[in-house]
Design a protein around this motif. Structure first.
Motif, PDB file in Angstrom:
ATOM      1  N   HIS A 279       0.701  -1.269  -0.013  1.00 44.24           N
ATOM      2  CA  HIS A 279       0.123   0.101  -0.099  1.00 44.24           C
ATOM      3  C   HIS A 279       0.846   1.228   0.066  1.00 44.24           C
ATOM      4  CE1 HIS A 279      -3.237  -2.867   1.044  1.00 44.24           C
ATOM      5  NE2 HIS A 279      -2.474  -3.221   2.128  1.00 44.24           N
ATOM      6  N   GLY A 280       0.324   2.328  -0.467  1.00 42.41           N
ATOM      7  CA  GLY A 280       1.002   3.631  -0.586  1.00 42.41           C
ATOM      8  C   GLY A 280       2.092   3.780  -1.912  1.00 42.41           C
ATOM      9  N   VAL A 281       2.334   2.783  -2.518  1.00 38.74           N
ATOM     10  CA  VAL A 281       3.123   2.515  -3.841  1.00 38.74           C
ATOM     11  C   VAL A 281       2.383   2.023  -4.761  1.00 38.74           C
ATOM     12  CG1 VAL A 281       5.098   1.248  -4.665  1.00 38.74           C
ATOM     13  CG2 VAL A 281       4.919   1.917  -2.370  1.00 38.74           C
ATOM     14  N   GLU A 282       2.687   2.693  -6.026  1.00 36.13           N
ATOM     15  CA  GLU A 282       1.722   2.676  -7.183  1.00 36.13           C
ATOM     16  C   GLU A 282       2.555   2.080  -8.420  1.00 36.13           C
ATOM     17  OE1 GLU A 282      -1.402   2.464  -6.889  1.00 36.13           O
ATOM     18  OE2 GLU A 282      -1.416   3.227  -4.912  1.00 36.13           O
ATOM     19  N   VAL A 283       2.173   1.418  -9.258  1.00 39.62           N
ATOM     20  CA  VAL A 283       2.759   1.050 -10.430  1.00 39.62           C
ATOM     21  C   VAL A 283       2.956   2.273 -11.245  1.00 39.62           C
ATOM     22  CG1 VAL A 283       2.510  -0.122 -12.691  1.00 39.62           C
ATOM     23  CG2 VAL A 283       1.681  -1.144 -10.657  1.00 39.62           C
ATOM     24  N   GLY A 284       4.197   2.415 -11.715  1.00 41.46           N
ATOM     25  CA  GLY A 284       4.567   3.541 -12.346  1.00 41.46           C
ATOM     26  C   GLY A 284       5.302   4.726 -11.496  1.00 41.46           C
ATOM     27  N   ASP A 285       5.450   4.235 -10.154  1.00 45.34           N
ATOM     28  CA  ASP A 285       6.301   5.175  -9.202  1.00 45.34           C
ATOM     29  C   ASP A 285       7.801   4.932  -9.660  1.00 45.34           C
ATOM     30  OD1 ASP A 285       4.257   6.127  -7.906  1.00 45.34           O
ATOM     31  OD2 ASP A 285       4.619   5.016  -6.058  1.00 45.34           O
ATOM     32  N   ARG A 286       8.359   6.082  -9.544  1.00 38.24           N
ATOM     33  CA  ARG A 286      10.022   6.157  -9.828  1.00 38.24           C
ATOM     34  C   ARG A 286      10.537   5.995  -8.386  1.00 38.24           C
ATOM     35  NH1 ARG A 286      12.205  10.541 -10.637  1.00 38.24           N
ATOM     36  NH2 ARG A 286      13.742   9.999 -12.614  1.00 38.24           N
ATOM     37  N   VAL A 287      11.647   4.813  -8.315  1.00 37.22           N
ATOM     38  CA  VAL A 287      11.904   4.651  -7.118  1.00 37.22           C
ATOM     39  C   VAL A 287      13.187   4.293  -7.016  1.00 37.22           C
ATOM     40  CG1 VAL A 287       9.777   3.592  -6.241  1.00 37.22           C
ATOM     41  CG2 VAL A 287      11.152   2.018  -7.314  1.00 37.22           C
ATOM     42  N   TYR A 288      14.039   4.400  -5.974  1.00 38.40           N
ATOM     43  CA  TYR A 288      15.477   3.803  -5.841  1.00 38.40           C
ATOM     44  C   TYR A 288      15.007   2.660  -4.854  1.00 38.40           C
ATOM     45  CZ  TYR A 288      19.814   2.995  -3.167  1.00 38.40           C
ATOM     46  OH  TYR A 288      20.662   2.213  -2.699  1.00 38.40           O
ATOM     47  N   VAL A 289      15.707   1.665  -5.098  1.00 37.61           N
ATOM     48  CA  VAL A 289      15.683   0.291  -4.149  1.00 37.61           C
ATOM     49  C   VAL A 289      17.081   0.214  -3.198  1.00 37.61           C
ATOM     50  CG1 VAL A 289      15.590  -2.281  -4.089  1.00 37.61           C
ATOM     51  CG2 VAL A 289      14.435  -0.848  -6.198  1.00 37.61           C
TER      52      VAL A 289
END
Length: 393
Positions: A101-111
């Motif tokens: 939750h709170g994360v959506e497909v398409g979000d730009r992220v660093y892992v």
């Protein structure tokens, strides 16, 4: 045999084209001292609390060659072979589990690559480096049970896709490119060390190894945290001048090739007091003498924080730091929360990350990148693998 020695052989083995959407390209190490090969492997699916990230960029840190050669095997644990390495991945969320939750497909992220159990006393205190499962995904394990994390998360960033736990994601602002975000690991290591040393607007900070990969990041975030005076020590005069040019009024630099000792130089810039904080950012394999030279410049009641790659034992003058009320701090990696703080500093413009020179490579050219990483211009060079790109014909 080095990576460069076998580079031509590797080139013959990387002409792989994926014909099945259920597969992906990944650079894998099959045997010590051999080049990575580009293999077709099953594209992973995220578990309930995981996400699937399409990797847009993954950093090539200077120490990765030592890791791939398993030369640090006596110090850390390494993944079973064949293995997909790749420490600093940034990309786009391609899918997510039903409990995310709170994360959506398409979000730009660093892992953030640090993995941990989340249940032990260290994890509950937010001290993830103390966890028995503590592992830097795609790199090496620090805890005694790191093998479990390698099994749970076998995909590093040198692949088109990777799975990651939701807790590892740093959301990236639009003004941070994927290439720059692939530097987040070394930047975060320096940032976390500065935070552990409680630097602020009243601190004079000495950065040992200032022109290196860790050191430049330490400069940028020390400036962002309001440090009024940064004293930088290194060897290469040209690189030191580049560091000073970032902020000539707040940064002063000194070459270890000078006849003036580090401690003498620092005290000349601090009214004889010494540095409030020493950030040790020396590269892997640096000698103990270089470490001690900076420690000797620490002022009374000062804090020395070490995130360097010094591997040999360092003799410490215990009475001296006791009488002087000095603090010695070890700092390993950074939390995802700290990674998000860095992103917010970048979004607000308080930290300027434009000093980096990005040098990108297609996934098929990863062995070339590994062979050339030592040609970097100190900490200003940023070597990255770009899995989306194909080798030019």
């Amino acid at each position: 045999m080095t990576i460069r020695d076998v580079l031509s052989d590797a080139d013959e083995r990387t002409n792989v084209q994926d014909a099945d959407a259920s597969l992906m390209r990944a650079a894998r190490l099959h045997k010590k001292f051999e080049p990575l090969t580009i293999d077709l492997v099953p594209r992973p699916s995220p578990r309930a609390s995981d996400v699937l990230v399409q990797v847009k960029a993954c950093g090539i840190v200077p120490n990765v060659v030592n890791v791939l050669n398993y030369s640090l095997e006596s110090v850390v644990s390494l993944p079973p072979l064949p293995a997909i390495f790749g420490l600093d991945a940034a990309g786009v969320v391609a899918a997510k589990g039903e409990l995310v939750h709170g994360v959506e497909v398409g979000d730009r992220v660093y892992v953030n690559p640090i993995r941990y159990c989340g249940s032990c006393r260290y994890c509950r205190m937010g001290q993830h480096a103390g966890c028995e499962y503590s592992t830097l995904n795609g790199y090496f394990g620090m805890g005694s049970k790191a093998l479990q994390m390698f099994q749970d998360y076998p995909y590093g960033g040198y692949a088109e896709y990777m799975t990651a736990p939701q807790y590892s994601l740093v959301k990236l602002p639009e003004n941070v490119s994927f290439e720059t975000a692939a530097r987040w690991g070394y930047l975060g290591t320096a940032y976390a060390a500065l935070r552990r040393a409680s630097v602020d607007m009243s601190s004079t900070v000495l950065i040992n190894g200032v022109s290196g990969t860790l050191g430049v990041g330490g400069v940028l975030f020390a400036l962002a945290l309001g440090v009024p005076k940064i004293l930088g020590v290194g060897r290469d005069i040209e690189l030191l001048e580049r560091v000073k040019a970032i902020d000539p009024h707040r940064i002063h630099v000194h070459s270890t090739n000078s006849r003036i000792s580090v401690a003498e130089w620092v005290r000349s810039h601090t009214d004889g007091c010494g540095a409030d904080v020493v950030l040790d950012a020396l590269p892997t394999g640096a000698p103990a003498e270089a470490f001690l030279a900076a420690l000797d410049a620490l002022g009374k009641c000062g804090r020395h924080v070490n995130c360097s790659g010094v591997l040999e034992c360092v003799p410490i003058n215990v009475p001296k730091y006791t009488v002087s009320s000095q603090t010695l701090i070890g700092s390993c990696w950074f939390t995802t929360a700290q990674g998000q703080e860095m992103a917010e500093l970048a979004a607000s413009g308080r930290v300027n990350l434009d000093v980096f020179e990005n040098r990108g490579y297609a996934l098929e050219d990863i062995n070339t990148a590994l062979a050339e990483v030592n040609e970097r211009k100190g900490g200003f060079s940023n070597f990255v693998v770009l899995p989306d790109e194909r080798r030019s014909k």
